[in-house]
Scaffold this motif. Sequence first.
Motif, PDB file in Angstrom:
ATOM      1  N   GLY A  56       0.799  -1.230   0.000  1.00 14.02           N
ATOM      2  CA  GLY A  56       0.000   0.000   0.000  1.00 14.02           C
ATOM      3  C   GLY A  56       0.828   1.275   0.000  1.00 14.02           C
ATOM      4  N   ILE A  57       2.080   1.211   0.474  1.00 10.99           N
ATOM      5  CA  ILE A  57       2.907   2.410   0.522  1.00 10.99           C
ATOM      6  C   ILE A  57       3.913   2.437  -0.610  1.00 10.99           C
ATOM      7  CG2 ILE A  57       2.672   2.519   3.029  1.00 10.99           C
ATOM      8  CD1 ILE A  57       5.694   1.695   3.117  1.00 10.99           C
ATOM      9  N   GLY A  58       3.801   1.481  -1.522  1.00 13.06           N
ATOM     10  CA  GLY A  58       4.754   1.405  -2.623  1.00 13.06           C
ATOM     11  C   GLY A  58       4.670   2.616  -3.534  1.00 13.06           C
ATOM     12  N   VAL A  59       5.799   2.959  -4.113  1.00 17.75           N
ATOM     13  CA  VAL A  59       5.856   4.054  -5.076  1.00 17.75           C
ATOM     14  C   VAL A  59       5.776   3.446  -6.480  1.00 17.75           C
ATOM     15  CG1 VAL A  59       7.237   5.947  -5.990  1.00 17.75           C
ATOM     16  CG2 VAL A  59       7.286   5.414  -3.541  1.00 17.75           C
ATOM     17  N   PRO A  60       4.670   3.706  -7.173  1.00 17.46           N
ATOM     18  CA  PRO A  60       4.528   3.108  -8.499  1.00 17.46           C
ATOM     19  C   PRO A  60       5.453   3.769  -9.506  1.00 17.46           C
ATOM     20  CG  PRO A  60       2.663   4.531  -8.049  1.00 17.46           C
ATOM     21  CD  PRO A  60       3.510   4.518  -6.797  1.00 17.46           C
ATOM     22  N   GLY A  61       6.003   2.970 -10.373  1.00 11.88           N
ATOM     23  CA  GLY A  61       6.844   3.494 -11.436  1.00 11.88           C
ATOM     24  C   GLY A  61       6.640   2.656 -12.677  1.00 11.88           C
ATOM     25  N   ARG A  62       6.737   3.285 -13.825  1.00 11.73           N
ATOM     26  CA  ARG A  62       6.560   2.558 -15.070  1.00 11.73           C
ATOM     27  C   ARG A  62       7.899   2.526 -15.797  1.00 11.73           C
ATOM     28  NH1 ARG A  62       2.528   1.170 -18.764  1.00 11.73           N
ATOM     29  NH2 ARG A  62       0.886   1.873 -17.384  1.00 11.73           N
ATOM     30  N   VAL A  63       8.394   1.346 -16.063  1.00 13.28           N
ATOM     31  CA  VAL A  63       9.666   1.185 -16.752  1.00 13.28           C
ATOM     32  C   VAL A  63       9.438   0.304 -17.966  1.00 13.28           C
ATOM     33  CG1 VAL A  63      12.040   0.395 -16.563  1.00 13.28           C
ATOM     34  CG2 VAL A  63      10.894   1.388 -14.570  1.00 13.28           C
ATOM     35  N   ARG A  64       9.759   0.828 -19.114  1.00 13.10           N
ATOM     36  CA  ARG A  64       9.574   0.090 -20.371  1.00 13.10           C
ATOM     37  C   ARG A  64       8.189  -0.512 -20.480  1.00 13.10           C
ATOM     38  NH1 ARG A  64      15.298  -2.980 -21.499  1.00 13.10           N
ATOM     39  NH2 ARG A  64      16.559  -1.113 -21.594  1.00 13.10           N
ATOM     40  N   GLY A  65       7.191   0.283 -20.108  1.00 14.85           N
ATOM     41  CA  GLY A  65       5.815  -0.165 -20.294  1.00 14.85           C
ATOM     42  C   GLY A  65       5.295  -1.092 -19.211  1.00 14.85           C
ATOM     43  N   ARG A  66       6.169  -1.442 -18.256  1.00  4.84           N
ATOM     44  CA  ARG A  66       5.710  -2.307 -17.175  1.00  4.84           C
ATOM     45  C   ARG A  66       5.607  -1.514 -15.897  1.00  4.84           C
ATOM     46  NH1 ARG A  66       7.514  -8.208 -16.194  1.00  4.84           N
ATOM     47  NH2 ARG A  66       5.994  -7.666 -14.632  1.00  4.84           N
ATOM     48  N   LYS A  67       4.623  -1.828 -15.064  1.00 10.60           N
ATOM     49  CA  LYS A  67       4.458  -1.130 -13.805  1.00 10.60           C
ATOM     50  C   LYS A  67       5.152  -1.899 -12.693  1.00 10.60           C
ATOM     51  CE  LYS A  67      -0.076   0.565 -14.997  1.00 10.60           C
ATOM     52  NZ  LYS A  67      -1.481   0.325 -14.684  1.00 10.60           N
ATOM     53  N   TYR A  68       5.817  -1.117 -11.844  1.00  8.98           N
ATOM     54  CA  TYR A  68       6.468  -1.703 -10.683  1.00  8.98           C
ATOM     55  C   TYR A  68       6.093  -0.893  -9.459  1.00  8.98           C
ATOM     56  CZ  TYR A  68       9.481  -3.914 -14.163  1.00  8.98           C
ATOM     57  OH  TYR A  68       9.948  -4.617 -15.226  1.00  8.98           O
ATOM     58  N   LEU A  69       6.294  -1.505  -8.286  1.00 14.91           N
ATOM     59  CA  LEU A  69       6.141  -0.779  -7.033  1.00 14.91           C
ATOM     60  C   LEU A  69       7.491  -0.780  -6.335  1.00 14.91           C
ATOM     61  CD1 LEU A  69       2.699  -1.919  -5.615  1.00 14.91           C
ATOM     62  CD2 LEU A  69       3.381   0.393  -6.257  1.00 14.91           C
ATOM     63  N   PHE A  70       7.932   0.423  -5.952  1.00 14.74           N
ATOM     64  CA  PHE A  70       9.239   0.556  -5.301  1.00 14.74           C
ATOM     65  C   PHE A  70       9.037   0.971  -3.857  1.00 14.74           C
ATOM     66  CE2 PHE A  70       9.685   1.373  -9.785  1.00 14.74           C
ATOM     67  CZ  PHE A  70      10.771   0.594 -10.127  1.00 14.74           C
ATOM     68  N   CYS A  71      10.081   0.757  -3.047  1.00 15.28           N
ATOM     69  CA  CYS A  71       9.983   1.117  -1.630  1.00 15.28           C
ATOM     70  C   CYS A  71      10.128   2.612  -1.455  1.00 15.28           C
ATOM     71  CB  CYS A  71      11.035   0.369  -0.814  1.00 15.28           C
ATOM     72  SG  CYS A  71      12.730   0.898  -1.120  1.00 15.28           S
ATOM     73  N   ALA A  72      10.764   3.298  -2.418  1.00 19.19           N
ATOM     74  CA  ALA A  72      11.006   4.724  -2.283  1.00 19.19           C
ATOM     75  C   ALA A  72      11.132   5.353  -3.658  1.00 19.19           C
ATOM     76  CB  ALA A  72      12.279   4.982  -1.480  1.00 19.19           C
ATOM     77  N   VAL A  73      10.922   6.663  -3.695  1.00 23.37           N
ATOM     78  CA  VAL A  73      11.046   7.382  -4.955  1.00 23.37           C
ATOM     79  C   VAL A  73      12.456   7.241  -5.517  1.00 23.37           C
ATOM     80  CG1 VAL A  73      10.962   9.654  -6.027  1.00 23.37           C
ATOM     81  CG2 VAL A  73       9.248   9.013  -4.345  1.00 23.37           C
ATOM     82  N   GLU A  74      13.442   7.238  -4.622  1.00 22.92           N
ATOM     83  CA  GLU A  74      14.827   7.113  -5.074  1.00 22.92           C
ATOM     84  C   GLU A  74      15.034   5.801  -5.832  1.00 22.92           C
ATOM     85  OE1 GLU A  74      13.937   7.979  -2.073  1.00 22.92           O
ATOM     86  OE2 GLU A  74      14.682  10.016  -1.882  1.00 22.92           O
ATOM     87  N   CYS A  75      14.426   4.739  -5.333  1.00 19.41           N
ATOM     88  CA  CYS A  75      14.569   3.449  -5.992  1.00 19.41           C
ATOM     89  C   CYS A  75      13.892   3.494  -7.363  1.00 19.41           C
ATOM     90  CB  CYS A  75      13.961   2.341  -5.134  1.00 19.41           C
ATOM     91  SG  CYS A  75      15.044   1.828  -3.793  1.00 19.41           S
TER      92      CYS A  75
END
Length: 97
Positions: A56-75
Amino acid sequence: MILRLIFYAILFGAIYYAVRGLFGGGARARGDGEADEGSDDAMIACPECGTYFPRGIGVPGRVRGRKYLFCAVECAQSYRSRGGPPPDDGTPGREEA
Ligand SMILES: [Zn+2]
């Protein structure tokens, strides 16, 4: 150096809008192959550093069209700037545009 700062500012802005899009929209409309197992407090691993955190606290990011959840914006930033998962040990980091 200034250019690098601007680059990160833009990245940050993009992530911000991605987060707003995810939570502002609120609708979980996607039902296709996306991995969506578990609830918001399920523990998942950060694809960048391997840290476990509640989904629930993951930071979503899209890399090469795939969505990921990261522990932090830096990651999310470092993962995205590299364009993929961190290289396994022994492999020198190589830049892929
Ligand atoms: Zn991380």
